[in-house]
Write a protein that holds these residues in place. Structure first.
Motif, short mmCIF file in Angstrom:
data_model
loop_
_atom_site.label_atom_id
_atom_site.label_comp_id
_atom_site.label_asym_id
_atom_site.label_seq_id
_atom_site.Cartn_x
_atom_site.Cartn_y
_atom_site.Cartn_z
N SER A 1 0.62 -0.80 0.27
CA SER A 1 0.23 -0.13 0.10
C SER A 1 0.57 1.08 0.14
N LYS B 1 1.87 1.60 -3.80
CA LYS B 1 0.85 2.37 -4.35
C LYS B 1 1.00 3.63 -3.99
N THR B 2 1.00 3.88 -3.01
CA THR B 2 0.64 5.78 -2.72
C THR B 2 1.56 6.73 -3.32
N ARG C 1 1.70 6.56 -6.87
CA ARG C 1 0.43 7.28 -7.30
C ARG C 1 0.51 9.13 -7.20
N PHE C 2 1.57 9.10 -6.20
CA PHE C 2 2.32 10.56 -6.54
C PHE C 2 3.21 10.65 -7.14
#
Ligand SMILES: Nc1ncnc2c1ncn2[C@@H]1O[C@H](COP(=O)(O)OP(=O)(O)OP(=O)(O)O)[C@@H](O)[C@H]1O
Ligand SMILES: [Mg+2]
Ligand SMILES: [Mg+2]
Length: 583
Positions: A376, A379-380, A383-384
């Motif tokens: 996770s 993933k964050t 995305r950033f």
């Protein structure tokens, strides 16, 4: 002598008749069978609760008092504290002036997960926190106060269970217009479904599941609660494959002192002493033993008859249990017929096999949660980075675009577009998009998601400069309640979110009337204002532009993440600049 002759004749006759072979107990092994492929495991709906006090209905002297449960406002159901509370349900998304149910206003219904004797269970997304949950809704409205109390009792039982990693968590419950709603944690599936897919399970997994379930039962038993319906259909698996006990509808509260409402669960998993009305914690141990036998040996548990009796008399068919380790077979003492001699949950947890399992299971869960957290975080971060890339590159892209004065279209653009596919989803990221895709395929509810309108047409991409028919122009999705439904949706269009998005040119119901064909050059359409692009589409059969306009208008109003006007004006600007360049 005639008598002797008669006897001899009868004897000779009898000698030709095959004698019945006595069926010895140990030889009746044919009562057990292996599970047949694709046949649902032992899932049966438990008997319906007895209706002890349904209200008498008189057509002549009808009771004109309005029963409390028909009150329109949704009321929270909770048994915490001494007095049962019944406050009005509140949510910032709920508007009491609307006739729509609280359930519909505050939750997005994604799919139906299952149906039991009490209710239907839906996978929902709470619009307030964006999280996924399961909501069980009673199928029929309350038939009377007695029926209502019986249904509400499940809430009390679930509240008594409290929070435990091996029990399905209760979130809240409410009643509205005579129906009960129970919101719980969502589990990806049940043990029944898992075994159907992966059974027979390897022994290490059986041991891990047994340890989980013993933890859950220990939690219940320490609170003087009997589950009474332990079986694969009522055991749920979390996303990290942790077993959780669920469906507490038949749970017994031993300390309540009133066992008059006690009901036996599924007969396949039922402990023998329950037939004598002896309700003890050992009954859960027996049901768990049968569950383990079933999942470890891929055995079809008998519903009755000889096999049912044998399993309750201490007999275990060796042809099924031969492959089990001696340690696990020792633990199958859970199937001891005498409930007083049956090992307790504490004794089972103290066994060497469970002690060993506990050590590696804890380590495994720790590692799993670490990996999940890592994923996770990645993933964050991704995305950033993606967001950073989009923010940094988009202005550069558009600067380049203006500098060259060339109408670069998104499909041919070397830069990532600021508008991603995810912006068309309801805004909960990639995984959620996938979840919805899966769930929409079996949707049973009217979808109330305002960000998704089946049958509405969204412009998503600009036509390519060459106007080739392959360039995506419009995205068509289904819209509940809209009259603009494309009538001949093929199954793949209705199946999933991705498949439901289709290029306009491929739609049998839509065609161009402005720039006659998609192959006409963009310069020929230059004279046409971009806003009129909307009007270039009609339904072939009846030309209901107005309805289409209304649908597009409604969708663009309701969609929060997508702004078609910006793209259209962009398109208009690009055409204008191109025109200027040519002149
Ligand atoms: N929390 C949950 N997460 C995922 N699926 C669920 C959840 N709760 C229930 N289900 C699904 O819904 C089905 C019915 O749920 P449940 O057993 O709670 O209903 P019920 O009406 O009490 O049924 P029963 O007849 O067994 O008493 C389950 O078999 C399961 O497939
Ligand atoms: Mg159930
Ligand atoms: Mg139930």
């Amino acid at each position: 002598m005639p008598v002797a002759l008669d006897c001899a004749g009868a004897e000779s006759q009898l000698s030709h008749t095959p004698l019945p072979v006595p069926a010895f107990f140990r030889e009746a092994e044919c009562s057990f069978s292996v599970k047949r492929a694709r046949q649902p495991l032992s899932y049966t709906v438990p008997p319906r609760p007895r209706h002890k006090s349904t209200l008498t209905v008189s057509r002549i002297f009808s009771d004109r008092r309005v029963p409390p449960w028909t009150r329109l406002q949704p009321r929270s159901v909770s048994f915490h504290g001494l007095q049962r509370q019944e406050p009005l349900l509140r949510s910032r998304l709920y508007d009491a002036s609307k006739r729509e149910l609280f359930f519909r206003q505050c939750f997005q219904q994604l799919s139906r997960l299952g149906r039991g004797s009490f209710g239907e269970v839906y996978k929902v997304r709470c619009k307030e926190d964006g999280q996924l949950y399961a909501v069980k809704r009673s199928v029929e409205p309350f038939r009377g106060e007695g029926d209502r109390q019986r249904k509400l009792a499940e809430v009390r039982k679930h509240e008594r269970v409290g929070h435990h990693p091996n029990c399905v968590s209760f979130i809240q419950a409410w009643e509205e217009r005579g129906q009960l709603y129970i919101q719980t944690e969502l589990c990806p599936g049940s043990l029944l479904q898992y075994c159907e897919q992966y059974g027979p399970l390897p022994e290490w997994q059986v041991q891990a599941f047994l340890w989980d379930l013993l933890q859950g039962l220990h939690h219940l038993h320490s609170r003087n609660l009997l589950h009474m319906d332990v079986k694969p259909a009522n055991i749920f698996l979390s996303s990290s494959n942790v077993c959780k006990l669920g469906d507490f509808g038949l749970m017994l509260e031993l300390d309540s002192g009133d066992l008059s409402d006690a009901q036996e669960g599924d007969p396949r998993y039922m402990a023998p002493e329950l037939l004598r009305g002896e309700y003890t914690k050992a009954a859960d141990v027996f049901s768990l033993g049968l569950t383990i036998l079933e999942i470890a040996c891929n055995m079809e548990l008998p519903n009755g008859g000889e096999g049912w009796q044998q399993l309750r008399q201490g007999y275990m068919p060796p042809e099924f249990t031969a492959d089990l380790s001696s340690e696990l077979r020792t633990l199958l003492a859970m199937l001891e017929p005498n409930h007083q001699l049956r090992p307790s949950v504490e004794a089972l947890l103290a066994s060497s096999l469970m002690q060993k399992t506990a050590r590696w299971r804890r380590l495994m869960l720790l590692a799993q949660s670490g990996i999940q957290q890592g994923i996770s975080i990645c993933k964050t971060l991704l995305r950033f980075v993606q967001w950073l890339w989009n923010t940094l590159c988009s202005p550069a892209h558009w600067l380049l675009f203006w500098h060259r004065n060339v109408p670069v279209t998104p499909p041919h653009s070397p830069f990532p577009l600021p508008l991603e596919e995810s912006s068309l989803s309801s805004g909960w990221g990639e995984e959620e998009g996938e979840e919805e895709e899966e769930s929409l395929a079996e949707d049973v509810f009217e979808l109330t998601d305002t960000s998704e309108h089946p049958n509405c047409i969204y412009p998503v991409d600009l036509p390519s400069s060459d106007g080739q028919p392959g360039s995506p122009i419009m995205n068509v999705c289904q819209c509940a309640g809209s009259t603009s439904t494309p009538r001949h949706l093929s199954p793949h269009q209705t199946g999933s979110r991705k498949n439901r998005s289709l290029v306009l040119q491929d739609s049998p119901n839509l065609s161009y009337i402005g720039p006659k064909s998609p192959s006409s050059s963009p310069t020929s359409s230059n004279s046409q204002p971009a806003n009129s692009l909307r009007r270039t589409l009609v339904f072939e059969d009846d030309g209901r532009e107005d309805e289409w306009e209304a649908a597009v208008h409604e969708c663009s109003n309701q969609s929060t993440t997508f702004e078609p006007k910006n793209l259209l004006s962009l398109f208009e600007d690009s055409l204008a600049s191109e025109e200027k360049c040519q002149s």
